[in-house]
Design a protein around this motif. Structure first.
Motif, PDB file in Angstrom:
ATOM      1  N   ILE A 128       0.845  -1.194   0.000  1.00 39.11           N
ATOM      2  CA  ILE A 128       0.000   0.000   0.000  1.00 39.11           C
ATOM      3  C   ILE A 128       0.882   1.247   0.000  1.00 39.11           C
ATOM      4  O   ILE A 128       1.833   1.341   0.775  1.00 39.11           O
ATOM      5  N   LYS A 129       0.546   2.167  -0.862  1.00 40.07           N
ATOM      6  CA  LYS A 129       1.315   3.406  -0.948  1.00 40.07           C
ATOM      7  C   LYS A 129       0.703   4.454  -0.022  1.00 40.07           C
ATOM      8  O   LYS A 129      -0.500   4.669  -0.032  1.00 40.07           O
ATOM      9  N   LYS A 130       1.548   5.082   0.739  1.00 36.38           N
ATOM     10  CA  LYS A 130       1.085   6.197   1.564  1.00 36.38           C
ATOM     11  C   LYS A 130       2.099   7.330   1.424  1.00 36.38           C
ATOM     12  O   LYS A 130       3.071   7.215   0.673  1.00 36.38           O
ATOM     13  N   LYS A 131       1.898   8.388   2.178  1.00 32.97           N
ATOM     14  CA  LYS A 131       2.767   9.563   2.008  1.00 32.97           C
ATOM     15  C   LYS A 131       4.119   9.362   2.705  1.00 32.97           C
ATOM     16  O   LYS A 131       4.206   8.803   3.781  1.00 32.97           O
ATOM     17  N   LYS A 132       5.148   9.872   2.062  1.00 31.90           N
ATOM     18  CA  LYS A 132       6.499   9.771   2.619  1.00 31.90           C
ATOM     19  C   LYS A 132       7.104  11.158   2.795  1.00 31.90           C
ATOM     20  O   LYS A 132       6.765  12.090   2.084  1.00 31.90           O
ATOM     21  N   ALA A 133       8.017  11.251   3.762  1.00 29.34           N
ATOM     22  CA  ALA A 133       8.786  12.475   3.989  1.00 29.34           C
ATOM     23  C   ALA A 133       7.900  13.726   4.041  1.00 29.34           C
ATOM     24  O   ALA A 133       8.054  14.649   3.251  1.00 29.34           O
ATOM     25  N   VAL A 134       6.956  13.731   4.937  1.00 31.63           N
ATOM     26  CA  VAL A 134       6.101  14.896   5.146  1.00 31.63           C
ATOM     27  C   VAL A 134       6.606  15.613   6.402  1.00 31.63           C
ATOM     28  O   VAL A 134       6.646  15.018   7.471  1.00 31.63           O
TER      29      VAL A 134
END
Lengths: 543, 603
Positions: A128-134
């Motif tokens: 599953i893709k989620k947000k990175k480096a926020v």
């Protein structure tokens, strides 16, 4: 108190305690992600599965209350299998981007995989893709894919900082940790979420990519940012100057102390270490020109020997003023008292004006000095002592002929021209300190001294707890510990002190200043010790 | 948007609850009903009123599938694609609707009239393939109903009047629960009283002690009919006698188990039976406040139950000093918002408390520390609806209807590929074969029975050879499955076990609350493997992987949802392995189209 058996060993554990706690007292480590002793029990990660006899299902150690006669196996075949299964689930959607993850080396997914996992992975589906480096706030970076949803950060912002920023949104495997859109993680304790994140989901923006954690050395000390005296570990690198522009300190982490800061520290303390590697005084200076320590000690002592003698030109006694600092250790303040106040009769103070800083009812104190309490006990800030402003005023009025300033920048008290005038009128003007400032520039002698991390000593915090600051690494460049400089001058003045180290100075201090009575470095240890209260002093006197 | 105008209503709602935060779901409903969706400023408004951090308001909004944060059409058509509806052609129906309306699920018609949503089980399986147009259940969805919906959507839709209500078979002969089900518009005060209503409650309040009631219910062998089958009298006896804290009775009307629709009929057709049972239960456990948690999609059932509550207040059967007997009881109706897990009793409590529907850690158990950390008993609707009968007709009579360990009858929901889906009241000892063949009139002509799920989708499947089993809790448990909620899903030889398991996997992946790692990751993992197999991209090794994953999920989580998700996998693959292997080796399924599952499991 119930008696239970864990891995064949018996233990009495208090009512209401849990198996994970009882095991810990036996030195048996049960892996955990969501469990944190400083937070409420969530019981969601399921990695702490244990086998309890007569119970068909595996139980979670973090929420299993101890019971009399309970027999627990923390690493039976069944418990190991359960734990391995949980780990495989936790890693199913984990991106396994360890090579580019800042948590590598101190990641409990890595550690527990090596200790309890070691299975052949079966997951072959699309992750599953989620947000990175926020960047979720000034100090913290979030990677949702690495998150295992243990909810420690959510519980921290709910229960400890009480700011409520974090939430876990959506459900099932779409669940993701985050903040309400548009909100920032900008509370005074935000950095703690990085410490408690067991994986690489929350990383420290300041520390990110500066060094691999396995290059770091660690030393225990006490934060000098305010009068709370939070226990910390300082993480540093000495032998890889190509990292971090040569700065030695990489980060500061809170160190558990039940009586002071538990597991936490504030961001101000955590990120306030820059001055230790930047803007330091590194060389001895005489009137702005380079000099050596030998010249300085000789020159200064020569002037000091004249203190108290009659000045033939002016017909008055030569008088010395000393502005000490509540940033100094007890040992140094004690030496200052013994040398300057008692032996030389100088006007000495450690009361320096400092605007009250921000504070709260948790860890942040308005007093931004680490040792105000110690200075008071040693008698350098009591009502009879002058304060720094009085000493400067006396100097400007010509009542003092020599002045030694420890660290403080006088331009906070007087205008530049007055400082110049003061410098010209004094026979001796010494500045000793860690960092350069206008006062150092105007002084006759500028002595580079060690930062608190670079020396041994003790502070007394706002609650009357004496704590050792330790010495993480040697003083930078030519700088020296204040106590060492003071001892050398005392030697030249033939004051007859037999002490050679902060520990020996402390022993003398403990004999001389009642609240410290009976304390030694050994007794203070890593977690500090409470000073004698008036009541306990009386008790000691009776016995 | 004028939220201030809603404030008086909001404050009124908050007052009903013991803690402000518990008003979270009703306030969000208030906003969505008035505004159409829940915009950001409304989240701030709700958070401010309740003293809850904005992040936690968003947690709740994002957790429940009926809440939406963006504008939608003036009307919403929810189409169910859970197993019971799939078995009756929901896949094709959804495709037809998409084609006619030119929109995909989660899209709105260009004129802004209708939003199409694909949902998991609406618990209207007796009219499968079922849908819900705004508040009204519609089904079976066929050409005619789709025509009506389409014409309504094209020419602005004016209400639900044009779509006729279906009339599936519903028992009306009792003897215990269904006797008043012939009143399709609801059994109201006069009719209920005329039929012996409130006799039992009067008897309890005027001549029985708490322990006498508990004993009577225990003697009747009444078991929890929500699915767990725990003896009701014993559950009531767990309330600590000495506790000074308030006690709560919580009614689980969050019917959600695919294949089950019994509680809806009680709420709609005989709400006073539930209410009377509640009064007796509350009196027995010493509770003065009862919360009734009705699932979000049950609009009309909630309205009808609310009407019964109002009648009872008017007649002095609720409120202070009930019938002059010195007993007080208030009832709060709490609406869910689309989350199957809230049917789990502790998740239901967390949901009432204003949180995401996360099951709670045990210990402590609800009887000791439940709602608002107070002693709490959670009972299912049907369980409580049996209680008046027991006190009126006697425990012995109730017990005699059933088996030695489980008294009474129960409402069996029959759906799937049978000739007459519907709701059947029968003694709990009836066999599955009798239910299917005699009551539901068997499978369609020309087909043979293949498999039956006897107690809702979570129960292990039985093969056609295994249906001579009695339907009580103990017999089904001995047969390796469970009676569960009494939802019987029937599959004939035209049903594909691969599609069935894929549908079940989709359901569990969509409904896992995501709290415990084995369940959160396991349900999604299983679903993705099943989707791949169904597409014709399976590997034989996947079957062993699926069994291993299911085994690894079992017994390792806070609640039994993970176990429920594992059981279908284990039973379908074990009992129909040859079919799975054949499907995989022949790469069947590569050409068929499947309903959009991106919702349950994003790529």
């Amino acid at each position: 108190m119930p008696t239970l058996t864990i891995d064949g060993r018996q233990i009495d554990s208090p009512d209401g305690s849990t198996v994970i706690q009882a095991a810990e007292t036996l030195g048996i480590f049960i892996p955990r992600y969501c469990y944190h002793p400083g937070l409420s029990i969530a019981g969601n990660c399921r990695i702490c599965l244990i086998e309890v006899e007569k119970n068909p299902k595996l139980q979670i150690a973090c929420n299993t209350p101890v019971a009399d006669g309970m027999v627990v196996h923390t690493s039976s075949v069944k418990a190991d299998e359960g734990r391995r299964a949980v780990l495989e689930f936790l890693l199913a959607n984990h991106p396994l981007d360890c090579p580019v993850c800042d948590q590598s080396g101190e990641c409990d997914l890595q550690n527990f995989y090596m200790n309890f996992g070691l299975y052949d992975p079966r997951f072959r589906e699309q992750k599953i893709k989620k947000k990175k480096a926020v960047a979720v706030g000034p100090h913290v970076m979030l990677d949702q894919e690495r998150c295992i949803l243990c909810s420690r950060c959510v519980r921290f912002t709910d229960e400890i900082s009480k700011t409520g920023e974090f939430g876990i949104f959506n459900r099932g495997d779409r669940a993701e940790v985050g903040l309400y859109p548009g909100q920032q993680l900008d509370n005074p304790y935000s950095g703690n979420v990085v410490d408690i994140c067991p994986v690489g989901a929350l990383t420290d923006r300041d520390f990110r990519f500066k060094a691999r954690v396995w290059y770091l050395s660690s030393a225990p000390t006490v934060c000098n940012g305010c009068a709370q005296g939070c226990n910390v570990d300082v993480h540093y690198v000495l032998d890889r100057p190509h990292l971090n522009d040569g700065a030695r300190i990489l980060r500061v982490k809170p160190r558990y102390n039940a009586d002071v800061n538990q597991w936490w520290m504030c961001d101000e303390g955590r990120y306030g270490f820059g001055w230790i590697d930047k803007g330091r005084l590194t060389k001895v200076r005489r009137q702005g020109a380079g000099a050596t320590w030998e010249q300085a000690v000789a020159g200064i002592t020569e002037e000091l020997t004249k203190v108290g003698e009659r000045d033939p030109e002016r017909g008055t006694c030569l008088r010395l003023g000393v502005i000490a600092s509540p940033q100094l250790t007890n040992e140094e303040l004690f030496l200052i008292r013994e040398i300057f106040q008692r032996a030389l009769g100088a006007r000495v103070t450690a009361s320096v004006p400092m605007p009250a800083g921000n504070s709260d009812n948790f860890l942040i104190r308005a007093d931004k000095n680490p040792n105000t309490h110690g200075a008071a006990l040693i008698g350098l800030t009591d009502a009879t002592a002058p304060d720094a402003a009085a000493i400067v005023a006396e100097t400007l009025e010509g009542q003092l002929d020599a002045l030694w300033v420890f660290g403080y920048d006088l331009t906070k008290l007087v205008a530049d021209e007055d400082l110049q005038r003061l410098s010209r009128s004094l026979r001796l003007f010494v500045f000793s300190g860690t960092n350069d400032n206008p006062t150092a520039g105007c002084s006759h002698w500028a002595l580079p001294t060690a930062a608190y991390l670079e020396k041994e000593g003790t502070f007394v915090n706002a609650h009357g707890r004496v704590q050792r600051i330790g010495r993480a690494f040697p003083p930078l460049s030519d700088s020296r510990e204040d106590w060492r400089v003071l001892l050398e001058i005392a030697g030249r003045l033939n004051l007859g002190f037999a002490w050679r180290s902060p520990e020996e100075i402390f022993q003398a201090l403990a004999r001389s200043v009642t609240p410290f009575a009976g304390l030694t470095y050994e007794r203070i240890g890593l977690h500090g010790a409470s000073l004698m209260t008036d009541a306990s002093v009386a008790e000691v006197a009776v016995t | 948007m004028n939220l201030t105008a809603l404030e008086p209503q909001a404050l009124e709602i908050i007052k009903r609850y013991d803690e402000p935060r518990a008003a979270m779901l009703p306030l969000l409903w208030l906003v969505q009903t008035n505004v159409g969706h829940i915009p950001s400023e409304a989240e701030c408004w709700v958070g401010g009123l309740l003293g809850v951090a904005l992040s936690h308001v968003r947690e709740v909004v994002s957790f429940y599938s009926m809440f939406r944060t963006r504008e939608a059409g003036r009307h919403e058509l929810r189409v169910c694609t859970s197993l019971p509806c799939m078995l009756r052609g929901a896949g094709d129906v959804l495709a037809q609707i998409e084609e006619r309306l030119h929109i995909r699920p989660r899209e709105t018609t260009p004129d802004g009239e209708l939003t199409l949503t694909e949902v998991e089980c609406l618990c209207a399986c007796e009219i499968a393939p079922a849908g819900q147009l705004d508040e009204q259940f519609v089904g079976p969805l066929d050409r005619t109903t789709i025509d009506a919906i389409e014409s309504d959507a094209v020419a602005p839709y004016t209400g639900s009047a044009r779509i006729d209500e279906a009339h599936p078979f519903v028992s009306t002969d009792g003897p215990v629960i269904s006797t008043r089900f012939r009143n399709t518009g609801g059994t109201w005060w006069d009719a209920y009283i005329a039929d012996g209503g409130y006799v039992a409650a009067r008897k309890a309040l005027s001549s029985m002690t708490s322990s006498q009631i508990v004993d009577e219910v225990s003697k009747a062998n009444l078991r929890g009919l929500g699915g767990a089958g725990f003896p009701t009298g014993r559950k009531w006896s767990f309330i600590p006698k000495a506790s000074l804290k308030p006690r709560y009775l919580v009614v689980n009307a969050d019917e959600g188990e695919p294949g089950t629709f019994k509680d809806r009929y009680i709420l709609e057709r005989d709400p006073h039976a539930l209410l009377e049972g509640m009064i007796i239960a509350a009196y027995a456990i010493g509770s003065h406040k009862a919360y009734v948690y009705i699932r979000g999609e049950y609009f009309r059932p909630a309205e009808r139950f609310a009407r019964a509550v109002a009648e009872a207040y008017e007649r002095g059967w609720l409120g202070k000093n009930i019938q002059g007997r010195g007993f007080d009881l208030d009832v709060v109706i709490h609406r869910g918002a689309g989350a199957y897990i809230c049917g789990e009793e502790t998740a239901l409590l967390t949901s009432i408390e204003g949180g995401k529907g996360f099951p709670k850690l045990k210990p402590p158990f609800p009887a000791i520390s439940g709602l608002f950390q107070c002693p709490t008993i959670v009972n299912n609707v049907e369980t409580l609806a049996c209680v008046p009968f027991i006190l009126r007709e006697g425990a012995d009579r109730f017990a005699a209807l059933g088996t030695p360990k489980q008294g009474g009858t129960r409402l069996f929901s029959l759906c799937g590929r049978v000739n007459r889906p519907g709701l059947y009241e029968a003694p709990v000892g009836i066999t599955l074969r009798e239910l299917i063949d005699r009551h539901a009139q068997g499978v369609r002509r020309g087909h043979t029975l293949k498999a039956v799920i006897p107690g809702g989708i979570s129960a292990k499947v039985l093969t056609a050879e295994e249906i001579d089993v009695a339907m009580d809790f103990d017999s089904l448990q001995a047969a390796g499955t469970m009676a569960g909620s009494g939802g019987v899903i029937v599959m004939d030889d035209s049903a594909s076990m691969i599609e069935a398991l894929q549908s079940a996997a989709k359901f569990f992946a969509h409904e896992s609350c995501g709290q415990c790692s084995p369940c959160r990751e396991g349900t999604g993992w299983i679903h993705r493997i099943m989707r791949r197999i169904a597409r014709g991209e399976g590997r034989l090794h996947d079957l062993d992987d699926l069994l291993a994953i299911a085994r690894a999920m079992e017994g390792k989580t806070i609640c039994v949802f993970a176990d429920a998700a594992a059981w279908p996998v284990q039973s379908y693959i074990t009992k129909f392995r040859a079919e799975f292997e054949e499907h995989i080796t022949t790469r069947r399924g590569a050409e068929t189209t499947h309903v959009d599952e991106a919702r349950a499991c994003p790529p």
